[in-house]
Design a protein around this motif. Structure first.
Motif, PDB file in Angstrom:
ATOM      1  N   SER A 203       0.816  -1.206   0.000  1.00  0.00           N
ATOM      2  CA  SER A 203       0.000   0.000   0.000  1.00  0.00           C
ATOM      3  C   SER A 203       0.855   1.264   0.000  1.00  0.00           C
ATOM      4  CB  SER A 203      -0.893   0.018   1.245  1.00  0.00           C
ATOM      5  OG  SER A 203      -0.092   0.063   2.421  1.00  0.00           O
ATOM      6  N   GLY A 204       2.170   1.108   0.188  1.00  0.00           N
ATOM      7  CA  GLY A 204       3.072   2.246   0.266  1.00  0.00           C
ATOM      8  C   GLY A 204       3.366   2.681   1.684  1.00  0.00           C
ATOM      9  N   GLY A 205       2.623   2.155   2.656  1.00  0.00           N
ATOM     10  CA  GLY A 205       2.847   2.518   4.052  1.00  0.00           C
ATOM     11  C   GLY A 205       4.081   1.851   4.634  1.00  0.00           C
ATOM     12  N   ARG A 206       4.587   2.442   5.732  1.00  0.00           N
ATOM     13  CA  ARG A 206       5.750   1.871   6.419  1.00  0.00           C
ATOM     14  C   ARG A 206       5.495   1.810   7.923  1.00  0.00           C
ATOM     15  NH1 ARG A 206      11.527   3.512   3.679  1.00  0.00           N
ATOM     16  NH2 ARG A 206      11.015   2.875   1.548  1.00  0.00           N
ATOM     17  N   GLY A 207       4.406   1.182   8.297  1.00  0.00           N
ATOM     18  CA  GLY A 207       4.085   1.080   9.713  1.00  0.00           C
ATOM     19  C   GLY A 207       4.847  -0.019  10.416  1.00  0.00           C
ATOM     20  N   PHE A 208       5.232  -1.075   9.665  1.00  0.00           N
ATOM     21  CA  PHE A 208       5.939  -2.214  10.236  1.00  0.00           C
ATOM     22  C   PHE A 208       7.439  -2.098  10.003  1.00  0.00           C
ATOM     23  CE2 PHE A 208       1.782  -4.237   9.003  1.00  0.00           C
ATOM     24  CZ  PHE A 208       1.292  -4.316  10.298  1.00  0.00           C
ATOM     25  N   ASN A 209       8.194  -2.861  10.792  1.00  0.00           N
ATOM     26  CA  ASN A 209       9.650  -2.814  10.705  1.00  0.00           C
ATOM     27  C   ASN A 209      10.265  -4.174  11.001  1.00  0.00           C
ATOM     28  OD1 ASN A 209      10.303   0.412  10.919  1.00  0.00           O
ATOM     29  ND2 ASN A 209       8.554  -0.153  12.192  1.00  0.00           N
ATOM     30  N   GLU A 210      11.493  -4.361  10.490  1.00  0.00           N
ATOM     31  CA  GLU A 210      12.374  -5.410  10.973  1.00  0.00           C
ATOM     32  C   GLU A 210      13.292  -4.785  12.019  1.00  0.00           C
ATOM     33  OE1 GLU A 210      13.564  -8.414   7.520  1.00  0.00           O
ATOM     34  OE2 GLU A 210      13.984  -6.346   6.981  1.00  0.00           O
ATOM     35  N   VAL A 211      13.584  -5.523  13.075  1.00  0.00           N
ATOM     36  CA  VAL A 211      14.511  -5.047  14.097  1.00  0.00           C
ATOM     37  C   VAL A 211      15.559  -6.131  14.323  1.00  0.00           C
ATOM     38  CG1 VAL A 211      14.801  -4.143  16.428  1.00  0.00           C
ATOM     39  CG2 VAL A 211      12.660  -3.740  15.193  1.00  0.00           C
ATOM     40  N   PHE A 212      16.841  -5.738  14.226  1.00  0.00           N
ATOM     41  CA  PHE A 212      17.950  -6.675  14.384  1.00  0.00           C
ATOM     42  C   PHE A 212      18.701  -6.354  15.676  1.00  0.00           C
ATOM     43  CE2 PHE A 212      17.042  -6.159   9.902  1.00  0.00           C
ATOM     44  CZ  PHE A 212      17.025  -7.464   9.422  1.00  0.00           C
ATOM     45  N   PHE A 213      19.104  -7.407  16.384  1.00  0.00           N
ATOM     46  CA  PHE A 213      19.848  -7.263  17.639  1.00  0.00           C
ATOM     47  C   PHE A 213      21.200  -7.960  17.488  1.00  0.00           C
ATOM     48  CE2 PHE A 213      15.308  -7.868  18.435  1.00  0.00           C
ATOM     49  CZ  PHE A 213      14.977  -6.662  19.033  1.00  0.00           C
ATOM     50  N   GLU A 214      22.259  -7.202  17.672  1.00  0.00           N
ATOM     51  CA  GLU A 214      23.613  -7.759  17.572  1.00  0.00           C
ATOM     52  C   GLU A 214      24.392  -7.414  18.842  1.00  0.00           C
ATOM     53  OE1 GLU A 214      27.519  -7.701  14.589  1.00  0.00           O
ATOM     54  OE2 GLU A 214      25.690  -6.601  14.065  1.00  0.00           O
ATOM     55  N   ASP A 215      24.510  -8.405  19.727  1.00  0.00           N
ATOM     56  CA  ASP A 215      25.207  -8.232  21.011  1.00  0.00           C
ATOM     57  C   ASP A 215      24.655  -7.021  21.780  1.00  0.00           C
ATOM     58  OD1 ASP A 215      26.822 -10.453  20.519  1.00  0.00           O
ATOM     59  OD2 ASP A 215      28.363  -9.259  19.512  1.00  0.00           O
ATOM     60  N   VAL A 216      23.350  -6.941  21.838  1.00  0.00           N
ATOM     61  CA  VAL A 216      22.698  -5.848  22.572  1.00  0.00           C
ATOM     62  C   VAL A 216      22.697  -6.193  24.056  1.00  0.00           C
ATOM     63  CG1 VAL A 216      20.576  -4.533  22.882  1.00  0.00           C
ATOM     64  CG2 VAL A 216      21.263  -5.294  20.590  1.00  0.00           C
ATOM     65  N   ARG A 217      23.209  -5.283  24.888  1.00  0.00           N
ATOM     66  CA  ARG A 217      23.322  -5.530  26.325  1.00  0.00           C
ATOM     67  C   ARG A 217      22.141  -4.905  27.078  1.00  0.00           C
ATOM     68  NH1 ARG A 217      27.743  -7.776  28.483  1.00  0.00           N
ATOM     69  NH2 ARG A 217      29.355  -8.393  26.976  1.00  0.00           N
ATOM     70  N   VAL A 218      21.511  -5.736  27.901  1.00  0.00           N
ATOM     71  CA  VAL A 218      20.340  -5.315  28.668  1.00  0.00           C
ATOM     72  C   VAL A 218      20.613  -5.610  30.141  1.00  0.00           C
ATOM     73  CG1 VAL A 218      17.884  -5.689  29.072  1.00  0.00           C
ATOM     74  CG2 VAL A 218      18.793  -5.771  26.740  1.00  0.00           C
ATOM     75  N   PRO A 219      20.488  -4.619  31.027  1.00  0.00           N
ATOM     76  CA  PRO A 219      20.723  -4.858  32.455  1.00  0.00           C
ATOM     77  C   PRO A 219      19.736  -5.869  33.031  1.00  0.00           C
ATOM     78  CG  PRO A 219      20.619  -2.499  31.964  1.00  0.00           C
ATOM     79  CD  PRO A 219      20.148  -3.208  30.739  1.00  0.00           C
ATOM     80  N   GLN A 220      20.188  -6.605  34.031  1.00  0.00           N
ATOM     81  CA  GLN A 220      19.329  -7.586  34.685  1.00  0.00           C
ATOM     82  C   GLN A 220      18.047  -6.956  35.229  1.00  0.00           C
ATOM     83  OE1 GLN A 220      19.070 -10.780  35.094  1.00  0.00           O
ATOM     84  NE2 GLN A 220      17.472 -10.756  36.669  1.00  0.00           N
ATOM     85  N   GLN A 221      18.154  -5.706  35.717  1.00  0.00           N
ATOM     86  CA  GLN A 221      16.967  -5.059  36.282  1.00  0.00           C
ATOM     87  C   GLN A 221      15.912  -4.736  35.229  1.00  0.00           C
ATOM     88  OE1 GLN A 221      20.092  -3.810  36.548  1.00  0.00           O
ATOM     89  NE2 GLN A 221      20.143  -1.564  36.325  1.00  0.00           N
ATOM     90  N   ASN A 222      16.232  -4.964  33.943  1.00  0.00           N
ATOM     91  CA  ASN A 222      15.254  -4.740  32.881  1.00  0.00           C
ATOM     92  C   ASN A 222      14.476  -6.002  32.521  1.00  0.00           C
ATOM     93  OD1 ASN A 222      16.219  -2.154  32.793  1.00  0.00           O
ATOM     94  ND2 ASN A 222      16.412  -2.073  30.576  1.00  0.00           N
ATOM     95  N   MET A 223      14.648  -7.061  33.304  1.00  0.00           N
ATOM     96  CA  MET A 223      13.816  -8.260  33.131  1.00  0.00           C
ATOM     97  C   MET A 223      12.564  -8.102  33.986  1.00  0.00           C
ATOM     98  SD  MET A 223      14.567 -12.290  34.053  1.00  0.00           S
ATOM     99  CE  MET A 223      15.797 -12.532  32.759  1.00  0.00           C
ATOM    100  N   ILE A 224      11.403  -8.310  33.365  1.00  0.00           N
ATOM    101  CA  ILE A 224      10.132  -8.245  34.085  1.00  0.00           C
ATOM    102  C   ILE A 224       9.705  -9.671  34.438  1.00  0.00           C
ATOM    103  CG2 ILE A 224       7.724  -7.500  34.006  1.00  0.00           C
ATOM    104  CD1 ILE A 224       9.666  -5.187  33.894  1.00  0.00           C
ATOM    105  N   GLY A 225       9.458  -9.910  35.711  1.00  0.00           N
ATOM    106  CA  GLY A 225       9.077 -11.250  36.148  1.00  0.00           C
ATOM    107  C   GLY A 225      10.291 -12.147  36.309  1.00  0.00           C
ATOM    108  N   GLU A 226      10.031 -13.436  36.439  1.00  0.00           N
ATOM    109  CA  GLU A 226      11.098 -14.396  36.696  1.00  0.00           C
ATOM    110  C   GLU A 226      11.782 -14.838  35.410  1.00  0.00           C
ATOM    111  OE1 GLU A 226       9.881 -17.730  39.113  1.00  0.00           O
ATOM    112  OE2 GLU A 226       8.254 -16.540  39.985  1.00  0.00           O
ATOM    113  N   GLU A 227      13.043 -15.219  35.544  1.00  0.00           N
ATOM    114  CA  GLU A 227      13.782 -15.785  34.423  1.00  0.00           C
ATOM    115  C   GLU A 227      13.095 -17.062  33.948  1.00  0.00           C
ATOM    116  OE1 GLU A 227      18.219 -17.745  33.663  1.00  0.00           O
ATOM    117  OE2 GLU A 227      17.954 -16.244  35.251  1.00  0.00           O
ATOM    118  N   ASN A 228      12.986 -17.197  32.629  1.00  0.00           N
ATOM    119  CA  ASN A 228      12.363 -18.348  31.967  1.00  0.00           C
ATOM    120  C   ASN A 228      10.849 -18.441  32.186  1.00  0.00           C
ATOM    121  OD1 ASN A 228      14.854 -19.249  30.929  1.00  0.00           O
ATOM    122  ND2 ASN A 228      15.284 -20.393  32.813  1.00  0.00           N
ATOM    123  N   ARG A 229      10.258 -17.409  32.773  1.00  0.00           N
ATOM    124  CA  ARG A 229       8.808 -17.383  32.968  1.00  0.00           C
ATOM    125  C   ARG A 229       8.172 -16.238  32.173  1.00  0.00           C
ATOM    126  NH1 ARG A 229       5.933 -21.352  35.283  1.00  0.00           N
ATOM    127  NH2 ARG A 229       4.574 -19.844  36.337  1.00  0.00           N
ATOM    128  N   GLY A 230       8.891 -15.729  31.193  1.00  0.00           N
ATOM    129  CA  GLY A 230       8.416 -14.574  30.439  1.00  0.00           C
ATOM    130  C   GLY A 230       7.198 -14.845  29.585  1.00  0.00           C
TER     131      GLY A 230
END
Length: 388
Positions: A203-230
Motif C-alpha cells: 500500500s506504500g505505508g511503512r508502519g511495520f519494521n524489521e529489528v535486528f539485535f547484535e550483542d545488545v546488552r540489557v541490564p538484569q533489572q530490565n527483566m520483568i518477572g522471573e527468568e524463563n517465565r516470560g
C-alpha cells in the motif's frame, strides 16, 4: 450510575477535546504540525489528569480504576467523538502488566513516564519464523554477569522506527520446553547493536519494521518477572486487549464518511446512484458494523461477570477483520474505475485513499492472529471439535 458516567464523559469531551472531526489523533503525536501536536499534548494532559488515559489501571498508579462497563462507556464515547485512544502500547499493555509482575523499582521508574507519554514503546513479539506459533521464537538472551546479551531478529514491529524502548520476549533457556525457556525484557531502542529497518508494504505505508539485535546488552533489572517465565508475563499482557468497541464504533463512523463522500460525487461518477449492488452493499456493511458492536458488547458483558473471553474474542476478531476487507472492497467499487488509482494528486480518486485502503486491508486477516488460527480456536474451544 452508568448513564450519569456517560454524561460526564460526554461533557468532558465537549470541553477538552480539540478534535471531533471523525479522524482523531490516531496512535500518537508523530507526523503532526506544531499546532496539532500542541493540541494533542493538551488533550493527553487532560486525560492524564482525570486518570482516563489509563482507565483500567488502579488509581494508586495513576489510572482511573474504572469498572469494565465504565471502561466500555469511556472507550465508546471517545470513539464516537473521533478522538480515540492516545496511550499507545505502554498504557494499554505494558503498564498493567508491569503493575502485576514488575518490582517496585521498575514501577517507580516506568509507570509515571508511560502515563505522561515521555517514552514511546513498541512490542518485540513476532520473528521471521515465529508468528502464529510465537512460543517457537529464537531470539536469544545469554547471561553475562549483571547483563543479558541479546542476538536475533524481530519482524512486523509496529512503530519501531519511532520508538524509544521495546518490551520483548527472548529465549533464555534453549533446552527447556518452548513455553518455559522465555524471558520478558525491556530494551533501549537507541542502544548499541539495535538496527531498525522499515518494511514498505504494497500500500506504500511503512508502519511495520524489521529489528535486528547484535550483542545488545540489557541490564538484569530490565527483566520483568522471573527468568524463563516470560511467556506467562506476555500472556498477562495479551489479556489487556480491549473489547474492540473503539474499532466497531470507528467502523460505523468510517461508513458514514464513505456515504457522505459518495453523495458528494457528481451524479455521473457516483456508483451509489448507478449501481444497485453498491447501494445494497452499503446496507450490508452497516449491518456488519452493528454485528461487530454486538460482539464487543458480548465480550464486555463477559468481562463484567469476571469471565475471560476466549473463543468469543476469536469470533469477534475474525468477523471484524473480514468485515474490514468487505468495506475496503465496497470503497474501491464506490468510485468506479477511479477507485483503482493510487494517486495522491487525483481528487476524483479521493487522492488514492480507496486503492491504498484496499491494499492495506489484505493484512487484516493476518495481523493479530490469522483467520485460520481464529477458526481453530472457535472450533476446538467454542464448538468442542477435535484437533486434527
Amino acid at each position: 450510575e452508568e448513564a450519569a458516567f456517560r454524561s460526564e464523559v460526554q461533557e468532558f469531551i465537549q470541553a477538552k477535546s480539540p478534535s471531533r472531526d471523525g479522524e482523531g489523533f490516531g496512535f500518537g503525536g508523530g507526523g503532526m504540525n506544531k499546532d496539532a501536536l500542541k493540541a494533542f499534548e493538551a488533550w493527553r494532559d487532560a486525560l492524564v489528569e482525570r486518570g482516563w488515559i489509563a482507565p483500567h489501571w488502579p488509581e494508586e498508579y495513576g489510572g482511573a480504576g474504572l469498572t469494565v462497563k465504565e471502561q466500555f462507556i469511556l472507550n465508546q464515547e471517545l470513539a464516537e467523538a473521533g478522538t480515540g485512544n492516545v496511550g499507545g502500547f505502554g498504557v494499554m499493555m505494558l503498564g498493567p502488566t508491569m503493575i502485576i509482575h514488575g518490582t517496585e523499582e521498575q514501577k517507580e521508574e516506568h509507570l509515571s513516564a508511560i502515563l505522561k507519554g515521555e517514552v514511546n514503546w513498541c512490542q518485540g513479539w513476532s520473528e521471521p519464523g515465529s508468528g502464529s506459533d510465537l512460543a517457537s521464537l529464537q531470539t536469544r538472551a545469554v547471561r553475562d554477569g549483571d547483563e543479558w546479551v541479546i542476538n536475533g531478529q524481530k519482524i512486523w514491529t509496529s512503530g519501531a522506527q519511532f520508538a524509544d524502548s521495546m518490551y520483548m520476549l527472548a529465549r533464555t533457556d534453549p533446552d527447556a520446553p518452548k513455553h518455559r525457556g522465555i524471558s520478558f525484557f525491556l530494551l533501549d531502542m537507541k542502544g548499541a547493536g539495535v538496527t531498525v529497518r522499515p518494511l514498505e508494504q504494497m500500500s506504500g505505508g511503512r508502519g511495520f519494521n524489521e529489528v535486528f539485535f547484535e550483542d545488545v546488552r540489557v541490564p538484569q533489572q530490565n527483566m520483568i518477572g522471573e527468568e524463563n517465565r516470560g511467556w506467562y508475563v506476555g500472556a498477562t499482557l495479551m489479556d489487556y486487549e480491549r473489547s474492540g468497541i473503539g474499532n466497531s464504533v470507528g467502523t460505523q463512523r468510517r461508513l458514514n464518511r464513505l456515504l457522505t463522500s459518495a453523495k458528494g460525487l457528481p451524479e455521473e461518477q457516483s456508483m451509489l446512484n448507478r449501481n444497485n449492488g453498491v447501494r445494497l452493499g452499503f446496507a450490508d456493511r452497516f449491518i456488519d458494523a452493528s454485528v461487530a458492536l454486538l460482539f464487543s458488547q458480548r465480550i464486555m458483558t463477559m468481562q463484567a461477570a469476571s469471565q475471560v473471553p476466549n473463543h468469543e474474542a476469536s469470533a469477534a476478531k475474525l468477523f471484524s477483520s473480514e468485515m474490514d476487507q468487505r468495506i475496503s472492497d465496497l470503497n474501491i467499487k464506490l468510485f468506479g474505475l477511479y477507485g483503482n488509482l493510487n494517486d495522491p494528486d487525483r481528487e476524483e480518486a479521493q487522492k488514492g485513499a480507496p486503492a491504498r485502503g484496499y491494499l492495506q486491508a489484505v493484512s487484516s486477516t493476518i495481523a493479530g492472529g490469522t483467520s485460520e488460527i481464529q477458526r481453530n480456536v472457535i472450533a476446538t474451544r467454542g464448538l468442542g471439535l477435535p484437533r486434527g
